[in-house]
Enzyme design. Structure first.
Site, PDB file in Angstrom:
ATOM      1  N   ARG A   1       2.869 -13.075  -7.533  1.00 11.34           N
ATOM      2  CA  ARG A   1       3.950 -12.772  -7.115  1.00 11.34           C
ATOM      3  C   ARG A   1       4.260 -13.593  -5.551  1.00 11.34           C
ATOM      4  NH1 ARG A   1       5.147  -9.068 -10.678  1.00 11.34           N
ATOM      5  NH2 ARG A   1       4.284  -7.002 -10.855  1.00 11.34           N
TER       6      ARG A   1
ATOM      7  N   LYS B   1       6.515  -6.316   2.382  1.00 14.37           N
ATOM      8  CA  LYS B   1       5.524  -6.137   1.115  1.00 14.37           C
ATOM      9  C   LYS B   1       4.825  -7.510   1.016  1.00 14.37           C
ATOM     10  CE  LYS B   1       5.801  -4.800  -3.633  1.00 14.37           C
ATOM     11  NZ  LYS B   1       6.719  -4.356  -4.732  1.00 14.37           N
TER      12      LYS B   1
ATOM     13  N   CYS C   1       9.481  -9.802 -10.830  1.00 14.08           N
ATOM     14  CA  CYS C   1      10.446  -8.991 -10.325  1.00 14.08           C
ATOM     15  C   CYS C   1      11.810  -9.300 -10.167  1.00 14.08           C
ATOM     16  CB  CYS C   1      10.104  -8.557  -8.921  1.00 14.08           C
ATOM     17  SG  CYS C   1       8.293  -7.928  -8.597  1.00 14.08           S
TER      18      CYS C   1
ATOM     19  N   CYS D   1      13.336  -2.344  -8.809  1.00 14.68           N
ATOM     20  CA  CYS D   1      12.640  -3.356  -8.987  1.00 14.68           C
ATOM     21  C   CYS D   1      12.906  -3.936 -10.314  1.00 14.68           C
ATOM     22  CB  CYS D   1      11.434  -3.346  -8.818  1.00 14.68           C
ATOM     23  SG  CYS D   1      10.419  -5.045  -8.634  1.00 14.68           S
TER      24      CYS D   1
ATOM     25  N   TYR E   1      -0.273   8.700  -2.899  1.00  9.77           N
ATOM     26  CA  TYR E   1      -0.562   9.585  -4.052  1.00  9.77           C
ATOM     27  C   TYR E   1      -1.293  10.913  -3.724  1.00  9.77           C
ATOM     28  CZ  TYR E   1       1.027   5.308  -6.229  1.00  9.77           C
ATOM     29  OH  TYR E   1       1.698   4.069  -6.458  1.00  9.77           O
TER      30      TYR E   1
ATOM     31  N   LYS F   1       4.095  -2.280   3.417  1.00 11.70           N
ATOM     32  CA  LYS F   1       3.243  -2.016   2.136  1.00 11.70           C
ATOM     33  C   LYS F   1       2.227  -3.079   1.864  1.00 11.70           C
ATOM     34  CE  LYS F   1       3.734  -1.415  -2.652  1.00 11.70           C
ATOM     35  NZ  LYS F   1       4.735  -1.862  -3.670  1.00 11.70           N
TER      36      LYS F   1
END
Ligand code: PBG
Length: 327
Positions: A216, A194, A129, A119, A312, A247
């Site tokens: 975005r 996304k 982006c 990206c 994570y 996502k």
């Protein structure tokens, strides 16, 4: 009582519960996102993501060792460059931070499978982006830079690239350039579905990639939409993607299921920074039991149909799987 059907029979004890479990998962499906940055001796905690760090390359090996010990051998690399410019040139620089990290991994950690986020937003001065024309991202001009970035990653040792920009046609453009350079075996995991999401807030702090103006929404998806997810996924299948990603994960599990039912490629779900930060914050306040919440979040993503879980919490989840708490 004259009850012939008693669902509780199969919940009687842990042994039978495990035997009839419908969702199975193991650590081979986990991917850990990791941030690398220029400099030396840096292991800097990300303020809104307690327990997550930005690593300079000399510190990266220690983290990779830890991951391998826990049984995690797949990483998704994000780079924080030394300088940003209007066209994000550090994204495709031969000596860019991600390219250098990839060479280090290829040389010293051949057992690690490196995947890269492709990206421009971490690399552009305006934080969008792609390259701008007036106040919007120019789709077609950006494709060339994304393909160049992906190629530079693969040349430096990436086994898989993951375009996250949401430009139209980028999977096709990347596939074509990789093939032209005989990298037919480099795989593409597309961030196909996304959404324009507030759940990315902490990541943008981590990567310094918040857009300097606007948002975005002209490229990431409107979170009211479901059929559009299928449209995006099918386009990427046609363009040659190998894995389709949805996502964020947690608030989008209906979409994970929908995509899983409609396509035959493996599906990935990305449990993003905001999901992580919410669990951490609530745990700190003593409002939730984080370990149990992490298990539930993971199991729900797999139950919705994901084959691959990017998180994570990968290290914790790997441990919970080993301990038999989930999986
Ligand atoms: C780059 C990118 C983002 C994330 C992954 N790749 C940020 C964004 O789109 O703003 C988010 C990851 C996370 O929140 O954990 N475009």
């Amino acid at each position: 009582m004259d009850l012939t059907k008693r669902p509780r029979r199969l919940r009687n004890n842990e042994i039978i519960r495990k035997m009839v479990r419908e969702t199975r998962m193991d650590q081979s499906s986990l991917i850990y996102p990791i941030f690398v940055q220029e400099g030396e001796q840096i292991k800097e905690e990300i303020p809104s993501m307690e327990g997550q760090y930005r690593y300079s390359l000399d510190q990266l090996p220690f983290e990779l060792e830890k991951l391998l010990q826990k049984g995690i051998d797949k990483v998704l690399l994000f780079g924080i460059p030394k300088e940003k410019d209007a066209c994000g040139s550090q994204a495709y620089a031969q000596d860019g931070i991600v390219q250098k990290a990839l060479r280090l991994i290829s040389e010293k950690f051949p057992e690690v499978y490196p995947i890269t986020d492709v990206c421009m937003c971490e690399y552009t001065s305006h934080g969008h982006c792609g390259v701008l024309e007036e106040k919007d991202v120019n789709n077609d001009a950006t494709l060339e830079l994304l393909a160049k970035t992906a190629l530079s990653h693969v040349q430096a040792g990436a086994k898989m690239v993951a375009p996250s920009d949401m430009m139209d046609g980028r999977v096709g453009a990347i596939r074509a350039l990789l093939d032209k350079h005989h990298y037919e075996n480099a795989a593409i995991m597309s961030y196909s579905v996304k959404y324009a999401s507030a759940f990315y807030g902490p990541f943008r702090e981590a990567a310094g990639s918040a857009p300097s103006f606007g948002d975005r929404k002209s490229y990431q998806m409107d979170f009211h939409n479901r059929r559009e997810a299928i449209k995006e996924a099918l386009l990427d299948v046609e363009e040659g993607a190998d894995i389709i990603m949805v996502k964020p994960a947690m608030s989008y599990l209906d979409i994970v299921r929908e995509v899983k039912d409609q396509i035959t490629l493996p599906v990935a779900a990305y449990s993003v920074s905001g999901e992580y930060a919410m669990v951490k914050a609530a745990a700190k306040l003593g409002y939730i039991d984080p370990d149990r919440i992490i298990c539930e979040m993971a199991a729900s993503a797999y139950r919705a149909g994901t084959d691959i879980y990017i998180t994570y919490f990968a290290k914790e989840i790997a441990r919970f799987m080993k301990e038999g708490r989930i999986g």
